[in-house]
Design an enzyme around this catalytic site. Structure first.
Site, PDB file in Angstrom:
ATOM      1  N   ASP A  27       3.263  23.585 -45.481  1.00 15.77           N
ATOM      2  CA  ASP A  27       4.113  24.540 -44.781  1.00 15.77           C
ATOM      3  C   ASP A  27       5.499  23.906 -44.652  1.00 15.77           C
ATOM      4  OD1 ASP A  27       4.837  26.746 -43.174  1.00 15.77           O
ATOM      5  OD2 ASP A  27       4.485  25.535 -41.387  1.00 15.77           O
TER       6      ASP A  27
ATOM      7  N   THR B 170       8.295  24.545 -41.742  1.00 20.33           N
ATOM      8  CA  THR B 170       8.727  24.166 -40.400  1.00 20.33           C
ATOM      9  C   THR B 170       7.650  23.370 -39.662  1.00 20.33           C
ATOM     10  OG1 THR B 170      10.019  26.185 -40.331  1.00 20.33           O
ATOM     11  CG2 THR B 170       9.686  25.039 -38.245  1.00 20.33           C
TER      12      THR B 170
ATOM     13  N   ASP C 161       0.821  23.532 -39.249  1.00 20.24           N
ATOM     14  CA  ASP C 161       0.750  23.206 -37.817  1.00 20.24           C
ATOM     15  C   ASP C 161       0.804  24.403 -36.901  1.00 20.24           C
ATOM     16  OD1 ASP C 161       3.385  23.961 -38.080  1.00 20.24           O
ATOM     17  OD2 ASP C 161       4.126  22.450 -36.679  1.00 20.24           O
TER      18      ASP C 161
END
Length: 779
Positions: A465, A467, A666
């Site tokens: 991912d 960010t 996350d």
């Protein structure tokens, strides 16, 4: 994190999930204070992660159950100078004034088993050594013992001396053997019980009924051969092997014990300007605690006053101290630097990061790797095959062996039973897994189960991912833009802050901070809603507001002017995250948010690519931003503007092509992809849901952890294969030797006692090989 404007799917109000940095959500750790209490498990993991609440033997393999290390808080305190002083609370000794210290902190869960085995081994050795000497002196010319009394009487002495060995020191082996037969869970104790038991019972019969045996079984003294020395020496050597294994088990759990030792037992609580030393168990949420230089943080807290540096190496594996300021979080077990500070207690007991790490490591250590199925399958067929080989050995020697043929047949059959014990085979995988999981924990890599540790070695593609995974996840507002004369930049900012005040996402927090800095008033919004993968909407003073990506503007039917689209595109090409703000049906402005790429990301990605892995980025951000980040990191590819289901489907496509996929993320909306991937890797700085969905958690939230986890997996699997080779190779070579294969060529036979010694040390060698992982370099 997965969206263009990442307020959108990660933190939906209905989910009631809060973003908590460094928070690992898992089962709570049990705290046991009562004597004998605890959680026990089989070191062979015969029943997977099944545990017991009492000590005893495994019902499948018969091994001693081991006690799981737990956080055991001290409930009483004593004086180091006056041990007769015992208090329920910390304080000063009433005699000498010294600070009382915790009493009864037990971190060595295996000690009780080890001490019990050591006591039994001493008894066994005391009685076995005389039996062995008596038996061996039979081969000495003019044996001085025979001057005292005849051989048949010395045989009775051996019998008497064997009773404490059989019925006290090693009786547990026969109990386990009997249980294995009646349940048909045949194991190493089946072979030990049959081999040693037959030798001992044969000797009893030969003492009582010597006339019933043919001359082949008799010595030149006219007595029947007895094998009390073989039986007792075999049993004593097996007991020695169990003793050494119990000691080695303590070393395999060393990582967990080191983590347990991180937790202090007391803390300094401040109330009404008074400082009081209290037990950890007495701390309540919201208590103010003072931590002095060099002290360990007692519970998870946030700093109230003071700017300090914290050594988090014991949690993250990173040696560089981290600077902390008021409002920052600190974790239990980490160490304060050189300044005193005050903190507010937030998470206690099993809620703390340290407790959850310990529980995750404990659970993973008890889990089975898929490769263990091979060992289990082999063991299932192994014991019956060995018994058949032993019977065949007896038959061949009885028919074709030299005189006394039946004696040779009997001894060699026992040697086959003893040397073939599959204990080493059963230990091969769990020992490596236990040490490997502990090694990972000390390096900030938390592994949920052994299967993920094995799969990590086979991955082909790593999906990341953007960010919070590639970037720092600490966004800041770079610019507020307005393209409508009816709305100033302050008006745009006010509406953005109003919408984001209902969100807990890091990007939302960035705009709120920016609003505070610019003294913007926070207006309440109604009808707030997060649109997954697009943005957020709400109402302010009757006007409909929307904040998010282009898809959200299309969703609400808002018009984007050419000028606005151009300004946004220019920022996106620089790798910035940009969100539109619409009022009614018109997009009136935008916010530009930047999030620095982590300094470690480029090196970690390059390291993975050098190992032949493809590294791709899936993000909910727009095409231009994603391309800018991808180009700067030299990724193998990227996909932008992805919803959670898009990530999920892309991973399914890769898996359909035969790829083994690891996914690192996350956020809440990373959870479906993390679950679908062959290996889900969560950033420890991310959300609880992401961590729950992942198989591996990187405490520090650093992509370097992926490279470390892969290297650890490679070393653990190599270690397991080495153990299996030693165990299987040993049995493949040992059984023919014990059966007497070398006798026709070299006149060499393998004594049952030597077979027992070799069998015991084969298990110890597997454990020692596993312990080599503790020194493995994975950085």
């Amino acid at each position: 994190m997965t969206h263009t404007y990442k307020i959108t799917g990660k933190h939906q109000p209905s989910a009631h999930v809060h973003h908590q940095p460094n928070h690992l959500q898992s089962k709570p750790i049990a705290h046991h204070h009562e004597p004998g209490g605890g959680i026990y498990y089989c070191p062979m993991h015969c029943e997977g992660d099944k545990t017991y609440d009492k000590p005893g033997n495994c019902p499948v393999c018969g091994m001693d159950l081991l006690k799981q290390p737990v956080l055991h808080r001290a409930t009483q305190f004593t004086c180091p100078m006056h041990p007769e002083i015992i208090k329920d609370q910390p304080g000063a000794c009433p005699i000498c004034g010294m600070d009382l210290v915790p009493l009864g902190v037990d971190l060595d869960a295996e000690n009780h088993t080890y001490e019990d085995l050591l006591r039994k081994f001493k008894v066994a050795a005391v009685f076995t050594i005389p039996i062995f000497i008596i038996a061996m002196t039979e081969m000495v010319p003019n044996n001085p013992l025979f001057k005292l009394m005849e051989l048949k009487y010395w045989n009775w002495v051996q019998f008497v001396f064997s009773l404490p060995v059989v019925f006290y020191a090693t009786w547990m082996f026969f109990e386990r053997a009997w249980k294995s037969i009646i349940t048909w869970n045949l194991n190493m104790f089946t072979l030990i019980g049959i081999g040693a038991g037959v030798a001992w019972l044969f000797s009893i019969v030969s003492l009582l009924f010597p006339a019933a045996f043919p001359d082949q079984f008799k010595t030149h003294h006219g007595t029947v051969y007895v094998y009390f020395e073989a039986a007792t020496v075999i049993l004593t050597l097996v007991l020695l092997g169990q003793l050494l294994e119990a000691r080695a088990h303590g070393k395999t759990n060393s990582a967990i014990k080191e983590l347990l030792k991180l937790a202090p037992n007391t803390a300094t609580r401040i109330s009404a300007d008074k400082a009081q030393t209290v037990s950890i168990d007495d701390i309540q949420k919201g208590d103010l605690l003072r931590v002095k230089p060099g002290e360990k943080i007692p519970v998870d807290s946030s700093i109230k006053t003071g700017e300090v540096t914290i050594d988090e190496s014991m949690i993250t594996g990173e040696p560089v101290p981290v600077e902390k300021k008021p409002g920052d979080k600190v974790s239990s077990g980490t160490i304060n630097g050189n300044k005193t500070f005050v903190m507010v207690a937030e998470k206690l007991g099993s809620e703390t990061l340290l407790s959850q790490i310990i529980e995750m490591v404990n659970t993973a250590s008890r889990s089975k790797a898929p490769i263990q199925k091979l060992a289990d399958k082999i063991s299932g067929y192994f014991v019956p095959v060995v018994v058949l080989i032993a019977l065949l050995t007896f038959s061949v020697w009885a028919k074709y062996g030299p005189d006394p043929a039946y004696v040779y047949a009997f001894v060699n059959a026992i040697a086959v039973l003893i040397i073939a014990c599959p204990c080493a085979l059963g230990l091969a995988t769990p020992m490596s897994v236990m040490v490997g999981v502990g090694k990972g924990a000390k390096s900030g890599i938390l592994i949920k189960n052994a299967e993920s540790l094995e799969k990590m070695n086979k991955i082909d593609v790593v999906i990341i991912d953007k960010t919070g995974t590639v970037t720092e996840g600490k966004p800041s507002v770079e610019k507020i833009g307005s393209v409508n004369q009816d709305f100033t930049e302050k008006d745009v900012l006010e509406r953005i802050v109003a919408l984001n005040s209902s969100s807990e996402h890091p990007l939302a927090e960035a705009t709120i901070r920016y609003g505070e800095e610019n003294q913007v008033k926070v207006h309440p919004v109604s009808d707030f809603e997060a649109i997954t993968g697009k943005g957020v909407i709400g109402k302010l003073e009757g006007a409909k507001l929307a904040l998010g990506n282009q898809k959200l503007m299309e969703h609400v039917g808002a018009e984007i002017s050419a000028d606005l689209a151009e300004q946004v595109k220019s920022a996106q090409k620089l790798g910035k995250t940009v969100s539109y703000l619409s009022v009614g049906k018109l997009a009136v402005g935008y916010v530009v948010i930047s999030d620095k790429i982590k300094a470690s990301s480029a090196g970690a990605i390059r390291k993975l690519q050098e190992e032949g892995l493809q590294v791709m980025m899936f993000t909910g951000d727009n095409e231009d931003t994603a391309r800018a980040v991808s180009d700067s990191l030299n990724l193998n590819g990227f996909k932008a503007q992805m919803l959670p289901e898009d990530k999920l489907n892309e991973i399914k496509k890769l898996q359909a092509e035969g790829k083994m996929v690891a996914m690192a993320g996350d956020g809440i909306n990373d959870a479906p992809a993390l679950s679908q991937a062959d290996i889900g890797i969560a950033m420890g700085t991310g959300t609880d849901v992401a961590i729950e969905s992942a198989a591996i958690t990187l405490v520090k939230g650093d992509l370097n952890g992926i490279a470390k986890a892969r290297l650890l997996s490679h070393k653990v699997m190599g270690n397991i294969k080495g153990n299996l080779f030693f165990a299987l190779g040993y049995n493949v070579l040992g059984i023919p030797l014990a059966a007497g294969l070398l006798y026709p060529f070299f006149g060499i036979l393998l004594s049952p006692m030597i077979a027992a010694l070799a069998m015991s040390f084969s298990s110890v060698s597997v454990i020692l090989n596993s312990l080599r992982l503790r020194a493995a370099k994975i950085d």
